[in-house]
Design a protein around this motif. Structure first.
Motif, PDB file in Angstrom:
ATOM      1  N   PRO A   1       0.794  -1.229  -0.093  1.00 20.70           N
ATOM      2  CA  PRO A   1      -0.041   0.206  -0.007  1.00 20.70           C
ATOM      3  C   PRO A   1       0.898   1.287  -0.090  1.00 20.70           C
ATOM      4  N   TYR A   2       0.265   2.188  -0.722  1.00 16.85           N
ATOM      5  CA  TYR A   2       1.123   3.829  -0.784  1.00 16.85           C
ATOM      6  C   TYR A   2       0.337   4.607  -0.607  1.00 16.85           C
ATOM      7  N   LYS A   3       0.632   5.880  -0.313  1.00 22.28           N
ATOM      8  CA  LYS A   3      -0.099   7.006  -0.409  1.00 22.28           C
ATOM      9  C   LYS A   3       0.703   7.845  -1.406  1.00 22.28           C
ATOM     10  N   ILE A   4       0.128   8.550  -2.270  1.00 21.32           N
ATOM     11  CA  ILE A   4       0.793   9.464  -3.246  1.00 21.32           C
ATOM     12  C   ILE A   4       0.249  10.777  -3.274  1.00 21.32           C
ATOM     13  N   TYR A   5       0.836  11.720  -2.872  1.00 16.36           N
ATOM     14  CA  TYR A   5       0.357  13.268  -2.931  1.00 16.36           C
ATOM     15  C   TYR A   5       0.653  13.905  -3.977  1.00 16.36           C
ATOM     16  N   ALA A   6      -0.164  14.392  -4.780  1.00 12.67           N
ATOM     17  CA  ALA A   6       0.023  15.370  -6.052  1.00 12.67           C
ATOM     18  C   ALA A   6      -0.514  16.438  -6.036  1.00 12.67           C
ATOM     19  N   HIS A   7       0.233  17.658  -6.157  1.00 14.65           N
ATOM     20  CA  HIS A   7      -0.420  19.016  -6.494  1.00 14.65           C
ATOM     21  C   HIS A   7      -0.753  19.460  -7.636  1.00 14.65           C
ATOM     22  N   GLN A   8      -1.843  19.940  -7.900  1.00 13.84           N
ATOM     23  CA  GLN A   8      -2.291  20.589  -9.317  1.00 13.84           C
ATOM     24  C   GLN A   8      -2.442  21.933  -9.000  1.00 13.84           C
ATOM     25  N   PRO A   9      -1.422  23.013  -9.474  1.00 13.96           N
ATOM     26  CA  PRO A   9      -1.658  24.303  -9.414  1.00 13.96           C
ATOM     27  C   PRO A   9      -2.924  24.829  -9.697  1.00 13.96           C
ATOM     28  N   GLU A  10      -3.520  25.932  -9.182  1.00 14.46           N
ATOM     29  CA  GLU A  10      -4.538  26.759  -9.494  1.00 14.46           C
ATOM     30  C   GLU A  10      -4.334  27.130 -10.980  1.00 14.46           C
ATOM     31  N   GLY A  11      -5.334  26.729 -12.017  1.00 18.79           N
ATOM     32  CA  GLY A  11      -5.513  27.181 -13.560  1.00 18.79           C
ATOM     33  C   GLY A  11      -4.544  26.136 -14.367  1.00 18.79           C
ATOM     34  N   SER A  12      -4.091  25.202 -13.698  1.00 23.85           N
ATOM     35  CA  SER A  12      -3.358  24.021 -14.387  1.00 23.85           C
ATOM     36  C   SER A  12      -4.352  22.977 -14.593  1.00 23.85           C
ATOM     37  N   GLN A  13      -4.159  21.944 -15.711  1.00 24.79           N
ATOM     38  CA  GLN A  13      -4.905  20.886 -15.781  1.00 24.79           C
ATOM     39  C   GLN A  13      -3.967  19.816 -15.585  1.00 24.79           C
ATOM     40  N   LYS A  14      -2.536  19.798 -15.137  1.00 29.58           N
ATOM     41  CA  LYS A  14      -1.820  18.657 -14.682  1.00 29.58           C
ATOM     42  C   LYS A  14      -1.172  18.950 -13.212  1.00 29.58           C
ATOM     43  N   PHE A  15      -0.679  17.597 -13.012  1.00 27.81           N
ATOM     44  CA  PHE A  15       0.084  17.651 -11.674  1.00 27.81           C
ATOM     45  C   PHE A  15       1.332  18.393 -11.955  1.00 27.81           C
ATOM     46  N   ASP A  16       1.856  19.038 -10.539  1.00 29.01           N
ATOM     47  CA  ASP A  16       3.452  19.512 -10.843  1.00 29.01           C
ATOM     48  C   ASP A  16       4.313  18.405 -10.575  1.00 29.01           C
ATOM     49  N   PRO A  17       5.001  17.969 -11.592  1.00 27.15           N
ATOM     50  CA  PRO A  17       5.971  16.844 -11.059  1.00 27.15           C
ATOM     51  C   PRO A  17       6.761  17.172  -9.912  1.00 27.15           C
ATOM     52  N   LYS A  18       7.156  18.302  -9.519  1.00 27.80           N
ATOM     53  CA  LYS A  18       8.201  18.863  -8.632  1.00 27.80           C
ATOM     54  C   LYS A  18       7.475  18.533  -7.283  1.00 27.80           C
ATOM     55  N   GLN A  19       6.058  18.543  -7.308  1.00 24.88           N
ATOM     56  CA  GLN A  19       5.123  18.390  -5.929  1.00 24.88           C
ATOM     57  C   GLN A  19       4.739  17.263  -5.797  1.00 24.88           C
ATOM     58  N   ILE A  20       5.149  15.980  -6.034  1.00 23.50           N
ATOM     59  CA  ILE A  20       4.863  14.625  -5.889  1.00 23.50           C
ATOM     60  C   ILE A  20       5.411  13.984  -4.592  1.00 23.50           C
ATOM     61  N   GLN A  21       4.932  13.216  -3.782  1.00 26.65           N
ATOM     62  CA  GLN A  21       5.302  12.628  -2.678  1.00 26.65           C
ATOM     63  C   GLN A  21       4.805  11.381  -2.486  1.00 26.65           C
ATOM     64  N   ILE A  22       5.759  10.266  -2.540  1.00 22.46           N
ATOM     65  CA  ILE A  22       5.136   9.161  -2.160  1.00 22.46           C
ATOM     66  C   ILE A  22       5.497   8.405  -1.061  1.00 22.46           C
ATOM     67  N   GLU A  23       4.732   7.788  -0.114  1.00 22.23           N
ATOM     68  CA  GLU A  23       4.848   7.298   1.074  1.00 22.23           C
ATOM     69  C   GLU A  23       4.388   5.830   0.872  1.00 22.23           C
ATOM     70  N   GLU A  24       5.272   5.000   1.357  1.00 23.74           N
ATOM     71  CA  GLU A  24       4.879   3.521   1.355  1.00 23.74           C
ATOM     72  C   GLU A  24       4.268   3.318   2.765  1.00 23.74           C
ATOM     73  N   LEU A  25       3.006   2.649   2.844  1.00 20.11           N
ATOM     74  CA  LEU A  25       2.659   2.359   4.202  1.00 20.11           C
ATOM     75  C   LEU A  25       2.754   1.145   4.631  1.00 20.11           C
ATOM     76  N   PRO A  26       2.861   0.909   6.011  1.00 24.27           N
ATOM     77  CA  PRO A  26       3.018  -0.341   6.436  1.00 24.27           C
ATOM     78  C   PRO A  26       2.147  -1.543   6.315  1.00 24.27           C
ATOM     79  N   LEU A  27       2.471  -2.506   6.071  1.00 23.50           N
ATOM     80  CA  LEU A  27       1.446  -3.609   5.885  1.00 23.50           C
ATOM     81  C   LEU A  27       0.800  -4.110   7.125  1.00 23.50           C
ATOM     82  N   GLN A  28      -0.430  -4.253   7.041  1.00 26.83           N
ATOM     83  CA  GLN A  28      -1.292  -4.529   8.410  1.00 26.83           C
ATOM     84  C   GLN A  28      -1.380  -6.169   8.305  1.00 26.83           C
ATOM     85  N   PRO A  29      -0.989  -6.764   9.563  1.00 26.28           N
ATOM     86  CA  PRO A  29      -1.099  -8.291   9.775  1.00 26.28           C
ATOM     87  C   PRO A  29      -2.366  -8.934   9.330  1.00 26.28           C
TER      88      PRO A  29
END
Length: 89
Positions: free
Chosen positions: A61-89
Motif C-alpha cells: 500500500p502507498y499514499k501518493i500526494y500530487a499537487h495541481q496548481p490553480e489554473g493548471s490541468q496537470k499535476f506539478d511533477p516537482k510536487q509529488i510525494q510517495i509514502e509507502e504504508l506499513p503492511l497490516q497483519p
C-alpha cells in the motif's frame, strides 16, 4: 472549505491518467481511491497498491500526494510525494 481533506472516493479515469503521467518507472501503481484538499490549487492524496516491476513482487500500500496548481490541468511533477504504508497483519 479551504485546507480540509475530503473523504476518500473512487478515482476518476482522468485523475488516474494525470497521476500516471507524472510517476516514474520501477513501480506500477494502481490508484484505489482519492481525497482532495483545496489550497493554492488542489492537492490529491491517492491511496494505491504498488508493485515493483520484478517477477513475483508483492503489492504494497502507498499514499501518493500530487499537487495541481490553480489554473493548471496537470499535476506539478516537482510536487509529488510517495509514502509507502506499513503492511497490516
Amino acid at each position: 472549505m479551504s485546507g480540509q481533506w475530503t473523504r476518500f472516493r473512487p478515482c476518476t479515469s482522468s485523475e488516474c491518467s494525470k497521476l500516471q503521467q507524472v510517476l516514474g518507472i520501477g513501480i506500477q501503481y494502481q490508484p484505489l481511491s482519492v481525497a482532495t484538499q483545496k489550497e493554492n490549487g488542489t492537492t490529491y492524496c491517492f491511496y494505491c497498491n504498488g508493485t515493483v516491476t520484478a517477477p513475483e513482487s508483492p503489492a504494497k500500500p502507498y499514499k501518493i500526494y500530487a499537487h495541481q496548481p490553480e489554473g493548471s490541468q496537470k499535476f506539478d511533477p516537482k510536487q509529488i510525494q510517495i509514502e509507502e504504508l506499513p503492511l497490516q497483519p
